[in-house]
Design an enzyme around this catalytic site. Structure first.
Site, PDB file in Angstrom:
ATOM      1  N   ASP A 201     -91.449 -70.411 101.860  1.00 23.62           N
ATOM      2  CA  ASP A 201     -91.440 -70.650 100.293  1.00 23.62           C
ATOM      3  C   ASP A 201     -92.898 -69.747 100.099  1.00 23.62           C
ATOM      4  OD1 ASP A 201     -90.821 -69.534  97.395  1.00 23.62           O
ATOM      5  OD2 ASP A 201     -90.316 -72.246  97.026  1.00 23.62           O
TER       6      ASP A 201
ATOM      7  N   HIS B 153     -93.570 -60.646 102.580  1.00 25.28           N
ATOM      8  CA  HIS B 153     -92.944 -60.774 102.845  1.00 25.28           C
ATOM      9  C   HIS B 153     -93.019 -60.758 103.958  1.00 25.28           C
ATOM     10  CE1 HIS B 153     -90.817 -62.115  99.633  1.00 25.28           C
ATOM     11  NE2 HIS B 153     -90.440 -60.835  99.251  1.00 25.28           N
TER      12      HIS B 153
ATOM     13  N   LEU C  13     -83.469 -71.885 122.911  1.00 28.57           N
ATOM     14  CA  LEU C  13     -84.008 -71.894 121.718  1.00 28.57           C
ATOM     15  C   LEU C  13     -82.847 -71.254 121.235  1.00 28.57           C
ATOM     16  CD1 LEU C  13     -85.524 -72.863 118.887  1.00 28.57           C
ATOM     17  CD2 LEU C  13     -86.324 -71.204 118.959  1.00 28.57           C
TER      18      LEU C  13
END
Ligand code: FPP
Length: 250
Positions: free
Chosen positions: A28, A45, A139
């Site tokens: 955020d 962004h 991962l």
């Protein structure tokens, strides 16, 4: 061998047994990061996407097994059309630019959410990268896209109702595990740690079922500024928590 500052921090985190198996992140603050610099939200962004690359890399190095990122919520469709377009453009770019790198790093990509709402070319790229990386074991990167926790639970309930209707399931013997197996996250352990950046302290409809016993760490850092040290510091905080799962301490 001399370790640099971040390597020392990694060694400290490992020694603290602070490395959780599954970390989930609500990324955020991209908009506020851009606003503070008098830049368009898209610039926030874009910088946020760079942070995603860095955090994925560090998570792999640290030996985190699962990293779930909240990339786009089902509510984010309500943002202005231009911003949705910018975010989808970045997702396209990320998939194009990062697919091979993720594969080289041994990362397996999975996507959760209502992917049918995404543009056809994005759905295709996602499926391609998921297939390319399916056998990787270092991962597991789970990106939540067009994702809403309540919708996921309703979807699971629909599947259960169908199985019951078809006689494949006895409602009275439904278990939590059997319910969880109908969620998008089937086979993925629940997050040990949830990090939310930018000072907000909400779940925002993220992984509602899966966060039942997760430790929450809220940090003031805006997502574009979140870096290796920020992650290590959140892991350090996690390492100092005592998890009791409803029991009393020993
Ligand atoms: C929140 O910032 C962030 C998002 C809505 C999306 C996260 C997207 C990225 C990090 C870009 C690339 C993502 C991927 C998966 C490649 P906000 O816009 O809500 O910030 P604000 O609260 O300051 O306005």
């Amino acid at each position: 061998m001399t370790l640099d500052r971040s390597e020392q921090a990694i060694a400290r985190a490992a020694a603290d047994r602070a490395v959780p198996r599954h970390v989930a992140i609500i990324m955020d603050g991209n908009g506020r990061w851009a606003k503070a610099r008098h830049l368009p939200r898209a610039a926030g962004h874009r910088k946020g996407m760079e942070t995603v690359r860095e955090v994925v890399r560090v998570a792999g190095e640290l030996g985190i097994s699962y990293l779930t990122l909240f990339g786009f919520s089902s509510e984010n469709w309500k943002r202005p059309e231009t911003e949705v377009k910018d975010l989808m453009g970045l997702l396209r770019l990320y998939l194009k630019r990062e697919a091979l790198d993720l594969h080289r790093q041994g990362v397996r990509l999975l996507v959760i959410g209502d992917r049918a709402r995404l543009a056809a070319d994005i759905q295709e790229s996602l499926a391609e990268v998921e297939t390319l990386t399916a056998a990787n074991t270092s991962l597991t990167l789970i990106i939540a896209l067009s994702y809403g926790g309540r919708a996921e639970i309703v979807h699971a309930a629909q599947r259960i109702a169908e199985d019951a209707r078809d006689g494949a399931l006895d409602p009275a013997s439904l278990t939590e595990d059997a319910f969880a197996a109908r969620l998008f996250t089937d086979g993925i352990p629940d997050p040990d740690l949830l990090i939310r950046t930018s000072g907000e302290q909400r779940i925002s409809n993220f992984l509602l079922w899966q966060l039942a016993y997760t430790e929450f760490v809220f940090v003031d850092t805006l997502w574009p500024d979140f870096d290796r040290e920020s992650l290590l510091s959140a892991l350090g905080e996690y390492g100092r928590r005592e998890r009791r799962y409803g029991a009393v301490s020993a």
